[in-house]
Structures are given as C-alpha cells and as structure tokens.
Design a protein around this motif. Structure first.
Motif, PDB file in Angstrom:
ATOM      1  N   THR A 146      21.894 -37.306 -76.716  1.00 18.89           N
ATOM      2  CA  THR A 146      21.737 -37.120 -75.276  1.00 18.89           C
ATOM      3  C   THR A 146      20.311 -37.431 -74.859  1.00 18.89           C
ATOM      4  O   THR A 146      19.366 -37.240 -75.627  1.00 18.89           O
ATOM      5  CB  THR A 146      22.132 -35.699 -74.840  1.00 18.89           C
ATOM      6  N   ASP A 160      19.408 -36.065 -71.857  1.00 20.74           N
ATOM      7  CA  ASP A 160      19.152 -35.000 -70.893  1.00 20.74           C
ATOM      8  C   ASP A 160      17.911 -34.226 -71.319  1.00 20.74           C
ATOM      9  O   ASP A 160      17.824 -33.766 -72.463  1.00 20.74           O
ATOM     10  CB  ASP A 160      20.343 -34.039 -70.804  1.00 20.74           C
ATOM     11  N   GLU A 186      25.851 -36.445 -76.909  1.00 16.73           N
ATOM     12  CA  GLU A 186      26.574 -36.536 -75.642  1.00 16.73           C
ATOM     13  C   GLU A 186      27.764 -37.466 -75.797  1.00 16.73           C
ATOM     14  O   GLU A 186      27.681 -38.484 -76.478  1.00 16.73           O
ATOM     15  CB  GLU A 186      25.637 -37.057 -74.544  1.00 16.73           C
ATOM     16  N   ARG A 239      27.443 -32.398 -75.282  1.00 16.68           N
ATOM     17  CA  ARG A 239      27.595 -32.273 -73.833  1.00 16.68           C
ATOM     18  C   ARG A 239      28.214 -33.535 -73.277  1.00 16.68           C
ATOM     19  O   ARG A 239      28.274 -34.556 -73.939  1.00 16.68           O
ATOM     20  CB  ARG A 239      26.274 -31.948 -73.151  1.00 16.68           C
ATOM     21  N   TRP A 272      29.101 -35.391 -69.113  1.00 14.75           N
ATOM     22  CA  TRP A 272      29.137 -35.332 -67.647  1.00 14.75           C
ATOM     23  C   TRP A 272      30.441 -35.958 -67.219  1.00 14.75           C
ATOM     24  O   TRP A 272      30.833 -37.008 -67.728  1.00 14.75           O
ATOM     25  CB  TRP A 272      27.956 -36.093 -67.047  1.00 14.75           C
ATOM     26  N   ARG A 277      25.944 -32.678 -60.038  1.00 16.37           N
ATOM     27  CA  ARG A 277      24.838 -33.572 -59.700  1.00 16.37           C
ATOM     28  C   ARG A 277      25.400 -34.821 -59.038  1.00 16.37           C
ATOM     29  O   ARG A 277      26.495 -35.279 -59.358  1.00 16.37           O
ATOM     30  CB  ARG A 277      24.019 -33.949 -60.935  1.00 16.37           C
ATOM     31  N   LEU A 333      28.470 -30.917 -65.533  1.00 17.05           N
ATOM     32  CA  LEU A 333      28.024 -30.884 -66.920  1.00 17.05           C
ATOM     33  C   LEU A 333      28.929 -29.934 -67.698  1.00 17.05           C
ATOM     34  O   LEU A 333      29.150 -28.797 -67.274  1.00 17.05           O
ATOM     35  CB  LEU A 333      26.575 -30.387 -67.011  1.00 17.05           C
TER      36      LEU A 333
END
Length: 172
Positions: free
Chosen positions: A74, A76, A85, A121, A123, A147, A159
């Motif tokens: 990720t 992030d 991710e 994770r 999105w 977001r 998320l």
C-alpha cells in the motif's frame, strides 16, 4: 470441483481485465470506463503491479478471463509498515457466486501472509454494495469516512481493512 484456474496475469491479459472493469462499471449509473484516461496500467498490467512489488491474478475458465484481483504494498501514508493493498477486484457477472472472488482473495491472502504483511486494505466505490458484503465476509471492516476520487465517475470510496497480525500469531 472448480471450473476455473487462478493464475498470475500477464501483460496480455490487460484487454480481458479491461472488459471485466467496463462490464462492472456498466452495472452502475454514472460509472464511466475510460481506459486511456483512467486505466493506462491495463496496457501492461502485470508489469505495472510487478513494478509496485505486487502481483495481479486472473481467474481463467473455458470462456476466458472471468475475474481479477491484485495485491501490492500500500501507498497509504497511514498504513502500517509492510501493509498490502488489494486492487482490481472484478468478476464477470455471469461467473459470480461460483467461488471465484473467494479463490482470488485466498490467493492474495496467502501472498500477504508470505510477505509478512500486518494488514491488508482496499478502497471500494461506495456504490458497490455487493462487494462490500463480500469484503465483510472475508473479515474486512470499513474504516473512516468516504474519500472523493475526483475521477470521471465522481467516485467516493470506502476504506476496508483486515488485520493479519492475529493470524500471524495463530489467533485469526
């Protein structure tokens, strides 16, 4: 018995993955698929994820590529060191409910464990409610507010996170 195979994608799979994404977007009002503007990585999809330190897999069946999922470190800024991710989670509508997404997820989960990731994770578009239920069945929980992506589809994303720390110690 499964009627599909999970395999690492090649750059040649970009067109098939593009078709999966375009078909999925067509299921939702306002989702716009513009490959050149927003998905240029599809031109060399396996190389794209390899350059990020990750992998993309496809589900292959007699009718062709019917699913995809990628895993990469990720980017992030609030993620734990070593976090991974998930990206490009798509299954052809006619192929859903056959265990394809779960098989792809299990492949990504095994790779995350091998990499020693403390967390996975992803999105996901706020409109993709079926996907949200799938992620929750896979042990993900939603975190924080949505977001805005500022893309052609006016996307807002949630998320989702899944800790792997407990699993690494045999607790999860």
């Amino acid at each position: 018995m499964t009627d599909f195979l999970i395999r690492p994608a090649t750059d040649a799979d970009g067109d098939a993955i593009a078709a999966l994404i375009a078909a999925a977007f067509a299921e939702y009002e306002g989702c716009v698929f513009d490959r050149a503007a927003e998905f240029p990585e599809l031109d060399a999809i396996a190389s794209h994820f390899a350059a990020r330190g990750g992998t993309i897999w496809v589900a292959q069946a007699a009718e062709g590529v019917i699913g995809s999922m990628a895993l990469a470190p990720t980017r992030d800024p609030d993620a734990p060191a070593g976090g991974q991710e998930i990206f490009k989670v798509y299954v052809a509508r006619a192929a859903r409910r056959r265990g394809i997404a779960r098989a792809l997820f299990d492949t990504a989960l095994a790779a995350a464990h091998t990499a020693g990731a403390p967390e996975i994770r992803l999105w996901t578009d706020t409109r993709f409610t079926d996907a949200h239920r799938f992620y929750e069945r896979c042990g993900f929980t939603r975190h924080g507010a949505a977001r805005e992506c500022h893309d052609l589809s006016a996307t807002w994303e949630y998320l989702y996170r899944r800790s792997l720390a407990a699993a690494a110690t045999g607790e999860g």
